[in-house]
Design a protein around this motif. Structure first.
Motif, PDB file in Angstrom:
ATOM      1  N   PHE A  55       0.347  -1.163  -0.009  1.00  0.00           N
ATOM      2  CA  PHE A  55       0.048  -0.013   0.241  1.00  0.00           C
ATOM      3  C   PHE A  55       0.740   1.363  -0.197  1.00  0.00           C
ATOM      4  CE2 PHE A  55      -3.115   3.249   2.087  1.00  0.00           C
ATOM      5  CZ  PHE A  55      -3.602   3.261   0.911  1.00  0.00           C
ATOM      6  N   MET A  56       1.937   0.710   0.579  1.00  0.00           N
ATOM      7  CA  MET A  56       2.748   2.626   1.008  1.00  0.00           C
ATOM      8  C   MET A  56       3.444   2.888  -0.497  1.00  0.00           C
ATOM      9  SD  MET A  56       4.504   2.026   4.763  1.00  0.00           S
ATOM     10  CE  MET A  56       5.358   4.239   3.982  1.00  0.00           C
ATOM     11  N   ILE A  57       4.191   1.778  -1.023  1.00  0.00           N
ATOM     12  CA  ILE A  57       4.099   1.621  -2.543  1.00  0.00           C
ATOM     13  C   ILE A  57       3.590   2.398  -3.851  1.00  0.00           C
ATOM     14  CG2 ILE A  57       5.056   0.243  -4.303  1.00  0.00           C
ATOM     15  CD1 ILE A  57       6.610  -1.300  -2.152  1.00  0.00           C
ATOM     16  N   ILE A  85      11.994   4.122  -0.200  1.00  0.00           N
ATOM     17  CA  ILE A  85      11.369   4.850  -0.458  1.00  0.00           C
ATOM     18  C   ILE A  85      12.289   6.157   0.376  1.00  0.00           C
ATOM     19  CG2 ILE A  85       9.485   3.749   0.124  1.00  0.00           C
ATOM     20  CD1 ILE A  85       9.148   4.679   2.750  1.00  0.00           C
ATOM     21  N   LEU A  86      12.021   7.461   0.764  1.00  0.00           N
ATOM     22  CA  LEU A  86      12.484   8.186   0.921  1.00  0.00           C
ATOM     23  C   LEU A  86      11.726   8.832   1.818  1.00  0.00           C
ATOM     24  CD1 LEU A  86      13.921   9.949  -2.370  1.00  0.00           C
ATOM     25  CD2 LEU A  86      15.463   8.407  -0.640  1.00  0.00           C
ATOM     26  N   ILE A  87      11.696   8.590   2.264  1.00  0.00           N
ATOM     27  CA  ILE A  87      11.094   9.647   4.028  1.00  0.00           C
ATOM     28  C   ILE A  87      11.486  10.747   5.005  1.00  0.00           C
ATOM     29  CG2 ILE A  87      10.998   7.389   5.497  1.00  0.00           C
ATOM     30  CD1 ILE A  87       8.233   7.476   5.741  1.00  0.00           C
ATOM     31  N   ARG A  88      10.511  10.972   5.018  1.00  0.00           N
ATOM     32  CA  ARG A  88      10.964  12.318   6.461  1.00  0.00           C
ATOM     33  C   ARG A  88      10.146  12.576   6.744  1.00  0.00           C
ATOM     34  NH1 ARG A  88      12.179  17.811   2.899  1.00  0.00           N
ATOM     35  NH2 ARG A  88       9.966  17.877   2.231  1.00  0.00           N
ATOM     36  N   ARG A  89       9.902  13.409   8.631  1.00  0.00           N
ATOM     37  CA  ARG A  89       8.789  13.323   9.182  1.00  0.00           C
ATOM     38  C   ARG A  89       8.163  14.320   8.842  1.00  0.00           C
ATOM     39  NH1 ARG A  89       6.661  11.693  14.684  1.00  0.00           N
ATOM     40  NH2 ARG A  89       6.327  13.612  15.224  1.00  0.00           N
ATOM     41  N   ARG A  90       7.183  15.342   8.850  1.00  0.00           N
ATOM     42  CA  ARG A  90       6.261  16.029   7.888  1.00  0.00           C
ATOM     43  C   ARG A  90       6.637  17.664   9.396  1.00  0.00           C
ATOM     44  NH1 ARG A  90       2.875  16.318   4.264  1.00  0.00           N
ATOM     45  NH2 ARG A  90       2.006  13.743   3.346  1.00  0.00           N
ATOM     46  N   GLU A  91       6.546  18.756   8.676  1.00  0.00           N
ATOM     47  CA  GLU A  91       7.088  19.657   9.777  1.00  0.00           C
ATOM     48  C   GLU A  91       5.845  20.174  10.421  1.00  0.00           C
ATOM     49  OE1 GLU A  91       8.378  23.056   7.512  1.00  0.00           O
ATOM     50  OE2 GLU A  91      10.340  22.236   7.010  1.00  0.00           O
ATOM     51  N   LYS A  92       4.604  20.136  10.042  1.00  0.00           N
ATOM     52  CA  LYS A  92       3.276  20.030  10.487  1.00  0.00           C
ATOM     53  C   LYS A  92       3.010  19.265  11.008  1.00  0.00           C
ATOM     54  CE  LYS A  92      -0.493  23.064   9.889  1.00  0.00           C
ATOM     55  NZ  LYS A  92      -1.529  24.446   8.957  1.00  0.00           N
ATOM     56  N   VAL A  93       2.070  18.569  11.814  1.00  0.00           N
ATOM     57  CA  VAL A  93       1.663  17.245  12.405  1.00  0.00           C
ATOM     58  C   VAL A  93       0.423  18.251  13.050  1.00  0.00           C
ATOM     59  CG1 VAL A  93       1.464  15.373  13.674  1.00  0.00           C
ATOM     60  CG2 VAL A  93       3.228  15.693  12.316  1.00  0.00           C
ATOM     61  N   GLU A  94      -0.515  17.638  11.747  1.00  0.00           N
ATOM     62  CA  GLU A  94      -2.314  18.596  12.372  1.00  0.00           C
ATOM     63  C   GLU A  94      -3.145  17.845  13.630  1.00  0.00           C
ATOM     64  OE1 GLU A  94      -1.159  19.212   8.232  1.00  0.00           O
ATOM     65  OE2 GLU A  94      -1.075  17.547   9.803  1.00  0.00           O
ATOM     66  N   VAL A  95      -2.370  16.863  13.812  1.00  0.00           N
ATOM     67  CA  VAL A  95      -2.950  15.826  14.778  1.00  0.00           C
ATOM     68  C   VAL A  95      -2.649  15.266  15.575  1.00  0.00           C
ATOM     69  CG1 VAL A  95      -4.629  13.852  14.833  1.00  0.00           C
ATOM     70  CG2 VAL A  95      -4.798  14.632  13.507  1.00  0.00           C
ATOM     71  N   ASP A  96      -2.697  15.678  17.117  1.00  0.00           N
ATOM     72  CA  ASP A  96      -2.046  15.301  18.934  1.00  0.00           C
ATOM     73  C   ASP A  96      -3.122  14.012  18.765  1.00  0.00           C
ATOM     74  OD1 ASP A  96      -0.977  14.751  20.714  1.00  0.00           O
ATOM     75  OD2 ASP A  96      -2.068  16.673  21.793  1.00  0.00           O
ATOM     76  N   PHE A  97      -2.029  12.983  18.925  1.00  0.00           N
ATOM     77  CA  PHE A  97      -2.308  11.492  18.471  1.00  0.00           C
ATOM     78  C   PHE A  97      -2.796  11.109  20.090  1.00  0.00           C
ATOM     79  CE2 PHE A  97      -1.458  11.319  14.813  1.00  0.00           C
ATOM     80  CZ  PHE A  97      -2.171  10.393  13.775  1.00  0.00           C
ATOM     81  N   ALA A  98      -2.178  11.704  21.331  1.00  0.00           N
ATOM     82  CA  ALA A  98      -2.253  11.447  22.247  1.00  0.00           C
ATOM     83  C   ALA A  98      -3.593  12.149  23.559  1.00  0.00           C
ATOM     84  CB  ALA A  98      -0.797  11.831  23.439  1.00  0.00           C
ATOM     85  N   SER A  99      -4.347  13.032  22.295  1.00  0.00           N
ATOM     86  CA  SER A  99      -5.028  13.579  23.111  1.00  0.00           C
ATOM     87  C   SER A  99      -6.866  12.780  22.387  1.00  0.00           C
ATOM     88  CB  SER A  99      -5.601  15.151  22.882  1.00  0.00           C
ATOM     89  OG  SER A  99      -5.444  15.418  21.759  1.00  0.00           O
ATOM     90  N   ILE A 100      -5.940  12.300  21.132  1.00  0.00           N
ATOM     91  CA  ILE A 100      -7.475  11.590  20.402  1.00  0.00           C
ATOM     92  C   ILE A 100      -7.972  10.026  20.522  1.00  0.00           C
ATOM     93  CG2 ILE A 100      -7.331  13.560  18.613  1.00  0.00           C
ATOM     94  CD1 ILE A 100      -6.026  11.270  17.137  1.00  0.00           C
ATOM     95  N   TRP A 101      -6.756   9.868  21.550  1.00  0.00           N
ATOM     96  CA  TRP A 101      -6.941   8.535  21.245  1.00  0.00           C
ATOM     97  C   TRP A 101      -8.341   8.210  22.743  1.00  0.00           C
ATOM     98  CZ3 TRP A 101      -5.258   3.537  18.910  1.00  0.00           C
ATOM     99  CH2 TRP A 101      -5.873   2.464  19.615  1.00  0.00           C
ATOM    100  N   ASP A 102      -9.742   6.908  21.946  1.00  0.00           N
ATOM    101  CA  ASP A 102     -10.942   7.031  22.270  1.00  0.00           C
ATOM    102  C   ASP A 102      -9.917   5.812  23.184  1.00  0.00           C
ATOM    103  OD1 ASP A 102     -13.229   6.151  23.224  1.00  0.00           O
ATOM    104  OD2 ASP A 102     -14.013   5.747  21.134  1.00  0.00           O
TER     105      ASP A 102
END
Length: 361
Positions: free
Chosen positions: A148-150, A330-347
């Motif tokens: 899928f990532m490919i 693949i060439l991969i890097r962390r995005r400068e802007k991450v729009e979601v705070d995963f620590a606060s959204i886990w149900d």
């Protein structure tokens, strides 16, 4: 970087979190054992199958591949025994002190419940059970995620559309059953990847019970073993432009009457049997689907990637098996802007993966 080692590690850690609990899932020796067992089991089985059946009970003691598998089982037994005895001691101490007995919702506890009812020696069988779960869950999940990532690397426009959908639903409803269900483009794209590259080029292993005459006059005798060619999943009479990867293919099919029941990733059909079909369809597909989506939510939101120049994305076929091309990087890097705070959204009530995993039992 190569995708396979990274995604195998992610898949094994996710599965271990459900199967053996938080403590053991963070044990690097356990992660190594589950990964190596997955990689060692198939060569051992393949080699043993070259030996005449009556001699296998003797030869397996001398084959290096089988020795490696037994060594991993022994190590798994030792690791599990430590956890099992520790839990038993905690339960006994709680009972003695009049406190509430600790409860665990993972495969160690499920198996202990069954072992107690059936009179099994739990510790000796637990490792076999856990390795069986590893075989049926880790490799299949990492294989689909890698392909899928490919595919997304080849279709950057679809990657961005799927990412926007993921961010929208995570911001709206958090990481929950509802939000994962509503990520319909993500679900469609995963099903499309599975359609174009199932793990095997033949599927639906069956054995005939009683003579059966087919419509063309061919008679299948009792005991005959059969397989079905997966060509149907690329049949132009069923799928428009079947050799083109279309992220929205099953999203469009899902909007048609009856499509909700057949166009989801977890829905096997006669036209798409990546998870099998009928009463023998993969019972762990719900767990696999949720695990895939959770991992991909993190990857899509936090990282950006593209294929390295000149990557050959054609799957590699070995016998009946096909896997993502291991030469792809693949060439991969962390995005400068991450729009979601995963620590606060886990149900915290989101236990679909655990329920789905228990359905595999």
């Amino acid at each position: 970087m190569a995708l396979a080692p990274l995604l195998l590690d992610i898949s094994s850690r996710m599965a271990s979190r459900v199967f053996v609990g938080e403590e053991l899932s963070r044990n690097e020796d356990w992660i190594r054992v589950t990964q190596q067992y997955q990689l060692s089991w198939l060569p051992a089985a393949t080699t043993l199958n070259t030996v005449a059946r009556p001699l296998r009970m003797i030869f397996h003691w001398f084959l290096p591949e089988c020795k490696a598998v037994r060594g991993l089982i022994k190590e798994a037994q030792q690791l599990l025994a430590t956890t099992i005895y520790k839990r038993r001691a905690m339960k006994q101490a709680a009972l003695a002190a009049g406190r509430e007995v600790p409860k665990y919702n993972d495969a160690i506890e499920w198996f202990e419940e069954e072992a107690t009812l059936r009179g099994w020696d739990e510790v000796s069988l637990a490792a076999d059970f856990q390795m069986m779960l590893a075989i049926t869950s880790i490799h299949t999940t990492s294989d689909l995620m890698e392909q899928f990532m490919i595919d997304l690397g080849r279709h950057q426009d679809s990657l961005e559309l799927i990412r926007e959908e993921v961010i929208h639903h995570l911001q709206l409803e958090g990481m929950s059953k509802a939000s994962l269900y509503k990520m319909k483009l993500l679900d469609s794209a995963l099903k499309e990847t599975q359609r174009m590259k199932p793990m095997e080029i033949v599927a639906l292993r069956r054995r005939v019970q009683g003579n059966i005459e087919l419509s063309n006059g061919l008679t299948l005798k009792d005991g005959t073993r059969t397989l079905v060619d997966t060509y149907r999943m690329r049949d132009p009479a069923i799928y428009e432009n079947p050799d083109e990867w279309d992220a929205a293919r099953f999203l469009k099919l899902r909007s048609r009457p009856g499509g909700e029941k057949t166009a989801q990733l977890v829905s096997p059909s006669l036209n798409h049997f990546g998870f099998g079909y009928g009463k023998h369809a993969c019972t762990g597909r719900f767990f696999a689907t949720d695990s895939l989506k959770v991992a991909l939510c993190h990857l899509l939101v936090k990282y950006e990637w593209k294929l390295s120049p000149g990557a050959d994305t054609r799957p590699q076929i070995r016998g009946i098996y096909q896997r993502p091309n291991p030469t792809v990087k693949i060439l991969i890097r962390r995005r400068e802007k991450v729009e979601v705070d995963f620590a606060s959204i886990w149900d915290r009530s989101f236990d679909t993966s655990v329920d789905g995993a228990r359905a595999m039992m």
